[in-house]
Scaffold this active site. Sequence first.
Site, PDB file in Angstrom:
ATOM      1  N   ASP A  72      -5.525  -4.156  -2.900  1.00  0.00           N
ATOM      2  CA  ASP A  72      -4.525  -3.819  -1.891  1.00  0.00           C
ATOM      3  C   ASP A  72      -3.920  -5.092  -1.309  1.00  0.00           C
ATOM      4  O   ASP A  72      -4.633  -6.021  -0.931  1.00  0.00           O
ATOM      5  CB  ASP A  72      -5.180  -2.985  -0.787  1.00  0.00           C
ATOM      6  CG  ASP A  72      -4.146  -2.271   0.057  1.00  0.00           C
ATOM      7  OD1 ASP A  72      -3.151  -2.913   0.441  1.00  0.00           O
ATOM      8  OD2 ASP A  72      -4.327  -1.070   0.330  1.00  0.00           O
ATOM      9  N   SER A  97       0.840  -1.202   0.000  1.00  0.00           N
ATOM     10  CA  SER A  97       0.000   0.000   0.000  1.00  0.00           C
ATOM     11  C   SER A  97       0.874   1.251   0.000  1.00  0.00           C
ATOM     12  O   SER A  97       1.723   1.408  -0.883  1.00  0.00           O
ATOM     13  CB  SER A  97      -0.955  -0.048   1.192  1.00  0.00           C
ATOM     14  OG  SER A  97      -1.930   0.963   1.087  1.00  0.00           O
TER      15      SER A  97
END
Length: 1522
Positions: A1370, A1252
């Site tokens: 993600d 991320s």
Amino acid sequence: MVDGTYVNSSVEAISGEADTAAVAELANQMVMNFLYESSSWLAQSTGPFLWKGFRFLFLRLPSSLLVYLINGTVPFYLVVLGSVFTPIIVYLILRSRVLSAYSRLKGDNEDEVIDKKKQLVNDSEAMLMGGPDGKRRSGFSSYLDEFLSAIKIFGYLDKLVFHELTKSMRTQRLEQGEVMLLDDSVGFAIVVEGGLHIYHKIAHSQGSTRESMPLPEDRSFDSNEDDLTINGERFQLLNKVKAGNPVSSLVSILKLFTDNHTPTVVDSSKSSPKQSAQVPIRQLISPFLDGNVERNKATLNMKQVPTAEYEIPSAERAGSNVSSFTQQLYESMLPKDHAAEDVREPLPEIVAYAASDCAIAVIPASSFKRLMVKYPRSASQIIQVILTKLYRVTFQTAHSYLGLTKEIMHTEVVLNNSTNFELPYYLQEAILRKIKNGSKESSVQESIHRATLRSKNVHAHNSPTPNKISRHIALESRDQYNPGDLLSNVPLSRKGSKTASSSSVSIPRISSLRHQKEAASSPLATLRRLEGNDSQNFAPLSSSSPMSVSEKPSVVGGGAHDNISQISFSSALEETEESSWRMALVESMFGYLGITNESIMPPTEDLLFLNNRASSGSSVCSVSSYSHPQTINQDLFRCLSPELVRTKKKAPRQKYTEEMPINVDFNTAKEEFAEGLETLFIPSGATIVEQNGNNKGLYYIVSGELLVCWKNEEDNIEYVLYTVKPGGIAGYLASLIGFKSFVSLRAKTDLYVGFLPIEVLERLCDKYFMIYLKIAETLTKLLSPKILKLDYALEWIHLEASETLFNQNDPANAIYVVLNGRLRQLHQKSKNEERLSRPTTQRKKRKDDNQPNVQVVGEYSQGCSFGEVEVLTAMNRVSTVVAVRDTELARIPRTLFEVLALEHPSIMIRVSRLVAHKILQRSSDIREPTKIVNSANGYRYDFNLTIPPSAGTSSWGNNSDGGSISYKTITILPITYGLPVEEFANKLVSTFRQVGRSTIGLTQCTTLKHLGRHAFDKLANLKQSGYFAELEELYELVVYIADTPVKSSWTSTCISQGDCILLLADASSDPEIGEFERLLINNRTTARTELLLLHPERYVEPGLTHKWLRKRTWVHQHHHMQFVSSQNPSERVDSKAPPIPGAPPNLIGRLKKRERLNQLTKRTQENFARLLPDSIKLTVENISMKYIQKKQKYYTPVSAHKNDFLRLARILSGQAIGLVLGGGGARGISHLGILKAIEEHGIPIDMIGGTSIGSFVGGLYAKDYDLVPTYGRVKKFAGRIGSIWRMLSDLTWPVTSYTTGHEFNRGIWKAFGDIRIEDFWIQYYCNSTNITESMQEIHTFGYAWRYVRASMSLAGILPPITDNGNMLLDGGYLDNLPVLEMKARGCKTIFAVDVGSVDDRTPMDYGDSLNGFWIVLNRWNPFSKHPNVPSMAEIQMRLGYVASVNALEKAKTTQGVVYFRPPIEDYATLDFAKFEEIYQVGTAYGATFLHELEQNGKLPRIPGNEPANGPGIHLLHRRNSI
């Protein structure tokens, strides 16, 4: 036209004027008038046409169009729609063409991804199949191949030597059930077809009980029984020899050279029939027995009385048959009358049983004797090879793996106990005085005085009286004489002794034999002389056969010479005291080594002729006494020796001439050994040699006592094996056949020793090569029976590159120990695994076809052992083991292991502990509970839910036992000519030493220097391979530097010797395949290959790395390095252009061109300075300074810890430092503060991984490896994401996500641009969640912005990004802190920064049903005691992070991880507007945390930050002169 009158008047006016200014003004006016009139003429001619065109384009055409439009009728709704949609269309066009430039950077084509992984698949499967063509090696194809494979044990053999050794070779077929008696009379036997079972006789003490035999369930593992009964004697299975392996052991090969070195000759005329019948049974029984063994043996059951002539050979054979060793020593000391007894000779200790029809090839023992005479140096080299293999295979395996060090050192114990060469008291005192009172000045004076005396001795040799200046030492009081005593050999003036042993016989010199040969008129006369009545000439030969060291023979001499000093030492009457004790020390060492005057001289053809007579006589006796159709001793052809044939014309034969030493004399040898001898004083308690340390030489104890100690590695307790007293030696085995000591040598008292350095010993033994024969002879007589049994069963295995040792699911019948080389462990998927992974769609099917069917489990390097688990559990092999490069192994058969386990239960315990340790080390996760409770907070975690790291290439180069990188050899290979290979390699070798690895760099020059005179002969390969194996044991890392042309043999050697090959390339050159790479491909090596791209500055052009890697699918990894050759630092390396002598003119031309460019740039800036504003002017100046007037051409990092060589050395040595940045949205801005603290503490980073926001910050830092540009780009990105208007403009209908992702994509693309992950300066990876295939993806190549965007795609806010049909989200959903992946890549120390949200563990209790209205009221009620119940979105988020929470807890407890947790809980995920505040929090926390670690001593050691250990390699460069 211009009027002529006007011109004339003007000329007149000019001629009348004299003023210069007036002339100039008039000329200017003339030019202006001329231009005006010319332009007016052109205007008059072209004016009408231009006016008509202008009127048509700008008046008539627009008016006609306007009139048409105005006259047309347009509805109002079209006008409204046009005014609304026109800006939208324009915006979409601009967005797609201009603002969405990042969308053109598509992901790699699926074909390119497949090609990227294809080479790994091909390498693995090709190795599994045994060759790159995909065909499994089916073994050897002929007898010759089997034979050539077996004689590799001899090392290199010259063509003529090979022919001499094999011309008497015979083949023999054995039917099933036949038994072959293995003794020295057989020779060197090789199995060429089928297989033989080797059996060992069970001792009588063990034969009465079944406890010594394996259990029935153990023996049922094989189809055949493990025991055999012959003539009532039981034998136990020791080994199973397959085709292509020798039956003979290493010791038995040595005995073929040493036994009956000077053969016994029996005079047939004087031998009576009774004496002829007194031949031992061993010579009468055929080496092959069929099923009626007992019946055939019963016919020979008679009492035999061996004569004196056969006593010594029979004793030697008894030693070779692994009989009672101590009894053999004591019997050899007895007189001959007591040793001759009426005994029935039993079967040998070792027999071979044909389990099926097989064929063997046998080289008779006579071939080795003949080779010893005709080619003594080649035979000596074979003996050296066998001694080395005996040390490496038998001794080293018994010491390091089986723990039988006491049995090995038993050899030295017997040697010291059986003989005693103690010096007289007065010589001991002389040595002590020399050590105590000696000084450099006295040593120099003594040496000068001794040289003067020697020069005078030459003139005083014939003088009747000695020189008065010389010193005489009279030795009179002696009680007994021993070999090596001064009375026997030391040339001093002494009185001779008339007493001698009755068994001693004076041995004639070789010159006398030569004289006898020259006196013979013809070969027939020689034959008659041998068969005549005068047999006394050969009596000395019969007594000069090699005797055991324990026999303590008396002084060579007799009553014929009253004064031995006047006869034997007439050339050295004048000597000093020092030379006397030096000579005494040397002779004492010679006595232990078995070196005599005869043994140091090469054999002559007379001995060969006698040997032929003896062997022929014995063979005739054997055939006449007992005939058997399968006896291999029967001669198929009767040949005469070429020396016995005389012809008038004899064609010259091409003989193999060997280099023989000049002036080979026993006295000369003693003098040379004496010159290299040293005397040392060792204080009490000092350790001379450490266990497993390098041996220094041979020690002779003059005074004091020496302890021989052995430390058990299991209990770490040191044991004293024995004590060496004065007159004994220490370091015998390590000095003569090895270089590492199995024991420690420690002084018990103050020691005075004579020391012979190993360098001197090797140099002189190479000169006097016949010494190795005596060493082998002495060693074979001293070995204990247990070591002999071990030697017979152990096998030496040699594998070539890509050759398979065993395949998966093969029966586990042996344990292997890697002596040198490297092997790779491969696992092939089973059919069930393939069925489970079978694709269901057409797209997946195409992708799965290229998935690897073979997985690399790990690799085995030198010193590793494997196969214990399968042998102990009686299961099949779980994997395939293939050789990466040329490899040598020691094979311990399962049957031998069972026998040793019964005889030595400690071996079973030792191996069981080793296996248990390996299992725990290999699967360290198993010993950890899968479900734990954190003691700090009481929370529970389940590690079964964590995602394991990707396989990838993490197992390549990793040790199968420990999981760490264990490269022993590294090759540096350029891709083309012109690269500074040697300079780069020397710097890398120095860096390896700086990170704590003992390293040596090898070039062709250093290797040739070691080989010496063997550099260019055919022995170079043999000497070179031994040299490389020795270096791999001495150093942790050996670097091979390919500094020769591509066609050089050294370049091929470097490629074949490398565990890891580093390809050196200039990044600015053409990325075509170089000539060295073609050689690498042709060699088809399977070693790990890594590409080193050298850059003059720390900058990589986007897409440059992809151009290099696209054509090189064989490259497993790449590294970017900043390197500029110090020879010419101002220019790039030109790989194509060869060095040109005329370089200075080109340099001057470039300097002139650069100067002109600088001047032009300066004038341009001055011209535009007046017109441009300050902002534009500043921009132009920056561009000019950056690209045109660069003051510093090459960027040099300010921080020393960012050295690229240190980074490469840490990665290759398994000491890499990794940085893992976790995800957390805006909280990830604190990563910048942590990075700042890390840089301030001088901590280097070798690999970076992230998730991320961690993937974004980590990618920017890996791109430039600098914090300043990273800080600027992250701040710019935070400003874009924190803008409310940008986010509102990106909103869309919330079907998949709330935003389109365009602004987010553009923000990431603005930070990374067109760069790819391969272009990052530091190795980098990021993870994402593949929701299409429900797995974790690790991204290490491709466009950076795409995969960073995939790792940051939070579900609901951003749409998933597509990559080859897969939807990526993600990576924090599966692993928010991917530490395990970093650990799998070989990082030893990992700095992990966690900025994720805190896991909410608040207990809930709201009953069995839940009302939504109560939830709303509970949230607004400030007096409620119930916690807020999570919403549906929060529950979905918690569900998505289940695996990540457990992975985070496992990362915290991983060994080698330094865990950071900044205090950023008060900030939300989208608080990008608070950039500066979050950054300051991270900076303060990072500095404080690292300072506390440093103060508490918990900061991990950073390899390379300490000063280098040991001196580095200093290069000599030319001075920088014009």
